[in-house]
Design an enzyme around this catalytic site. Structure first.
Site, PDB file in Angstrom:
ATOM      1  N   TYR A  58     -50.504  60.319  -5.801  1.00 15.34           N
ATOM      2  CA  TYR A  58     -49.050  60.437  -5.784  1.00 15.34           C
ATOM      3  C   TYR A  58     -48.650  61.561  -6.738  1.00 15.34           C
ATOM      4  CZ  TYR A  58     -48.775  55.795  -3.542  1.00 15.34           C
ATOM      5  OH  TYR A  58     -48.894  54.728  -2.696  1.00 15.34           O
ATOM      6  N   LEU A 211     -38.394  47.533   2.809  1.00 18.97           N
ATOM      7  CA  LEU A 211     -37.103  48.063   3.249  1.00 18.97           C
ATOM      8  C   LEU A 211     -37.293  49.267   4.170  1.00 18.97           C
ATOM      9  CD1 LEU A 211     -34.998  47.783  -0.044  1.00 18.97           C
ATOM     10  CD2 LEU A 211     -35.092  46.204   1.902  1.00 18.97           C
ATOM     11  N   ARG A 213     -38.735  52.139   3.777  1.00 18.78           N
ATOM     12  CA  ARG A 213     -38.392  53.407   3.115  1.00 18.78           C
ATOM     13  C   ARG A 213     -36.884  53.644   3.059  1.00 18.78           C
ATOM     14  NH1 ARG A 213     -42.719  53.193   6.051  1.00 18.78           N
ATOM     15  NH2 ARG A 213     -44.708  53.820   5.141  1.00 18.78           N
ATOM     16  N   GLY A 214     -36.161  52.553   2.864  1.00 15.52           N
ATOM     17  CA  GLY A 214     -34.708  52.634   2.743  1.00 15.52           C
ATOM     18  C   GLY A 214     -33.963  52.493   4.052  1.00 15.52           C
ATOM     19  N   SER A 217     -32.283  49.189   4.141  1.00  9.09           N
ATOM     20  CA  SER A 217     -31.724  48.805   2.837  1.00  9.09           C
ATOM     21  C   SER A 217     -30.222  48.556   2.899  1.00  9.09           C
ATOM     22  CB  SER A 217     -31.994  49.906   1.809  1.00  9.09           C
ATOM     23  OG  SER A 217     -31.256  51.080   2.136  1.00  9.09           O
TER      24      SER A 217
END
Length: 336
Positions: A58, A211, A213-214, A217
């Site tokens: 990452y 979620l 990746r939003g 959400s």
């Protein structure tokens, strides 16, 4: 907010009901604020979240160093309760391009040495290859992790995005505590073969992408502009008609959330929590505000009628688009 204790597999460490996925604090979702990221990790630990998840690739080690800074500056009691989950094996070049996976035993030990240094810890709690290396038998990769366990550098073997057959082969080589895999209202592929296998073998599940990746959400809008370095700018579920279709699902979910007086994100996380005590959702909060919202899911109780309404609003396989671009889907043993 009530923090419940869950077990990460029958052979795994105790952890909180939620884990914190730290990837977005360094990569793939646009720019992030380092100070706010550290403060969010501290807030998670203070709230009783103990599991911190990362990958050595990452932002090429940035995320591990970020977590290392957060642990170093956290109160001793919080630092000691933190559990680290690290993925390794993904290969990248200086431009950030992906170039395969390396699960050779020598590489496993090399990756671990660097992760221990960047995190500033003397051991990693759960260690797992990010994706199956098609050129190296999983037995060899897991065997190398087992050797690291014998020497005290790792506590538990983990797996990531692998299918039922690979899970069985790995578990026959060494005790496996946890499988990390995507699982959410709109990513339910594990329910057919993978989840029954982990439950048969007593392996816990850390669910990422709860979620999506939003996307589910409740905060993502169709006209949102995504940076070029944001994964979602290239994700099939966030493109054109797929995006509109998926946001329509979110609006159906919003009606249920409003009836219960909670947010869309909270009801989506609560749904994952409802799937079993062997599943620990990872929340990818990058700010204390979003973390607070996610933690609120722990106080959401979904009755049978709520679950039925959610299933009707967002049926299994209702999402439009694959969860990764085609090239990345090809690397997922869990999809084969």
């Amino acid at each position: 907010m009530t923090m419940r204790t869950r077990t990460l597999g029958t052979t795994g460490p105790l952890t909180s009901a939620l884990g914190l996925g730290c990837m977005g604090m360094s990569a793939l979702y646009g720019d992030a604020d380092r100070a706010e990221s550290v403060a969010t990790i501290h807030a998670a630990l203070e709230a009783g979240v103990t599991l911190l998840d990362t990958g050595d690739f990452y932002a090429m080690g940035h995320n591990e160093m970020l977590i290392g800074e957060a642990l170093r500056t956290a109160p001793a009691a919080l630092r000691e309760q933190a559990l680290t989950s690290v993925k390794f094996g993904a290969l990248r070049d200086p431009e950030g391009n992906w170039s395969g996976y390396d699960g050779r035993p020598a590489a496993v030990k090399n990756f671990a040495a660097y992760s221990l240094q960047r995190l500033g810890v003397d051991h990693i709690d759960v260690y797992r290859i990010a994706r199956l290396d098609p050129d190296v038998p999983i037995e060899e990769t897991v065997g190398a992790i087992a050797e690291l366990i014998e020497k005290g550098y790792v506590r538990h073997v983990g797996l990531s995005e692998v299918g039922a057959e690979t899970i069985r082969r790995a578990a026959a080589t060494a005790p496996v505590s946890d499988l990390q895999i995507e699982y959410s209202l709109i990513s339910r592929g594990i329910e057919q073969d993978i989840l029954p296998t982990t439950r048969e073998l007593g392996i816990g599940v850390t669910a990422y992408g709860v979620l999506s990746r939003g996307l589910i959400s409740g905060h993502f809008s169709r006209d949102r502009q995504l940076a070029a370095n944001d994964f979602r700018a290239h994700s099939p579920r966030f493109q054109g008609e797929n995006l509109q279709h998926n946001l329509n699902l979110v609006e159906a979910l919003r009606k249920i959330a409003e009836q219960k007086g909670v947010s869309v994100a909270q009801i989506a996380i609560a749904w994952v929590l409802s799937r079993g005590d062997d599943i620990v959702p990872l929340v990818g909060a990058r700010t204390r505000e979003r973390l607070g919202e996610s933690l609120g899911a722990l106080d959401v109780t979904l009755e049978a009628a709520d679950l039925a309404a959610i299933e009707e609003a967002v049926p299994a396989d209702a999402a439009a688009g694959d969860r990764y671009p085609t090239a990345q889907m090809a690397h997922l043993d869990s999809e084969r």
